[in-house]
Design an enzyme around this catalytic site. Structure first.
Site, PDB file in Angstrom:
ATOM      1  N   LYS A   9       0.938  -1.371   0.166  1.00 35.09           N
ATOM      2  CA  LYS A   9       0.259  -0.081  -0.032  1.00 35.09           C
ATOM      3  C   LYS A   9       0.871   1.340  -0.063  1.00 35.09           C
ATOM      4  CE  LYS A   9      -2.481  -0.079   3.704  1.00 35.09           C
ATOM      5  NZ  LYS A   9      -2.223   1.193   4.439  1.00 35.09           N
ATOM      6  N   ARG A  84      -8.887   2.512   8.953  1.00 34.67           N
ATOM      7  CA  ARG A  84      -8.597   1.286   9.279  1.00 34.67           C
ATOM      8  C   ARG A  84      -9.730   0.417   9.846  1.00 34.67           C
ATOM      9  NH1 ARG A  84      -2.936   0.309   9.403  1.00 34.67           N
ATOM     10  NH2 ARG A  84      -1.517   2.045   9.617  1.00 34.67           N
ATOM     11  N   ARG A 123      11.660 -12.210   6.507  1.00 36.45           N
ATOM     12  CA  ARG A 123      13.103 -11.460   6.859  1.00 36.45           C
ATOM     13  C   ARG A 123      13.888 -12.365   7.827  1.00 36.45           C
ATOM     14  NH1 ARG A 123      13.714  -5.756   9.811  1.00 36.45           N
ATOM     15  NH2 ARG A 123      12.196  -6.861  11.355  1.00 36.45           N
ATOM     16  N   ARG A 157      13.759 -13.681  13.357  1.00 40.22           N
ATOM     17  CA  ARG A 157      13.091 -13.171  15.049  1.00 40.22           C
ATOM     18  C   ARG A 157      11.815 -13.553  15.054  1.00 40.22           C
ATOM     19  NH1 ARG A 157      15.358  -6.944  14.303  1.00 40.22           N
ATOM     20  NH2 ARG A 157      17.240  -7.313  15.128  1.00 40.22           N
ATOM     21  N   ARG A 168      -1.012 -12.011  13.859  1.00 39.35           N
ATOM     22  CA  ARG A 168      -1.163 -10.593  13.900  1.00 39.35           C
ATOM     23  C   ARG A 168      -2.314 -10.238  12.761  1.00 39.35           C
ATOM     24  NH1 ARG A 168       4.171  -7.708  12.081  1.00 39.35           N
ATOM     25  NH2 ARG A 168       4.831  -9.309  13.814  1.00 39.35           N
TER      26      ARG A 168
END
Ligand SMILES: [Zn+2]
Length: 214
Positions: A9, A84, A123, A157, A168
């Site tokens: 976005k 949101r 990542r 991580r 999430r």
């Protein structure tokens, strides 16, 4: 602009703003700018940001109204990061109506949930120097699991692990879908296939803006 984290976005909002000659208004940047310049709204926002609390919708709306009131937004703006939630979308419509404006197009960048997990969880960080950062998709190491620079093992991580990302998204997606439904009901929603390459997504977005959905 509406889209999940990892949908691209922000990148697309920047590209679209350039192509259309409109300002890119990102709510996060608005907070930072106003706080930095110690504007009256910024001072109010700082209290929340400093204490780690969410900035209330009313204040965010005021910040956006203030930004849209500047001359460079006379022709409109690309709004990114807000709304949101459905109540935020309703509040935005009310505010725009007061200013004599409206949401001309709601652009939803649709990316498959597992693709989002893949993008967001890609990542990997060097176990010796955490500044050596890789990404499975965007910046893969030459050999999987090994740092290009020093040959150390790469690690992930907890925040970047697929199960964390899935949890999430499980919280973040339902309110976003309410926003998508809200604009769909109002006949201003365009859904863009965000699984396509960046340039193709930009073209689709431009097409949607110049010939808005009915
Ligand atoms: Zn390294």
């Amino acid at each position: 602009m509406v889209g999940a984290p990892g949908a691209g976005k922000g990148t697309q909002a920047t590209l679209l703003a350039e192509r259309l000659g409109l300002p890119h208004v990102a709510s996060g940047d608005l907070f930072r700018e106003n706080i930095k310049h110690e504007t009256p709204l910024g001072r109010r926002a700082r209290e929340y940001v400093d204490s780690g609390a969410l900035v209330p919708d009313e204040l965010t709306i005021e910040l956006i109204a203030d930004r849209l009131g500047r001359p460079d937004a006379n022709e409109g703006a690309i709004l990114d990061g807000f709304p949101r939630t459905r109540p935020q979308a309703e509040a935005l419509d009310k505010m725009l109506a007061r200013m004599g404006g409206r949401v001309a197009a709601a652009l939803y960048i649709d990316v498959d949930r597992e693709e989002l997990v893949h993008r967001l969880s890609g990542r990997w960080i060097c176990s010796v120097s955490p500044t050596h950062v890789y990404h499975e998709v965007a910046r893969p190491p030459k050999v999987a699991g090994v740092c290009d620079i020093d040959g150390a093992a790469l690690m992930q991580r907890d925040d970047d692990k697929p199960e964390t990302i899935r949890a999430r998204l499980h919280k973040q997606l339902p309110p976003m879908f309410e926003v998508v439904d809200y604009y769909s009901e109002r006949g201003v929603l365009s859904t863009i296939d965000g699984d396509r390459p960046v340039a193709e997504v930009t073209d689709q977005l431009l097409h949607a803006v110049t010939s808005p959905a009915k």
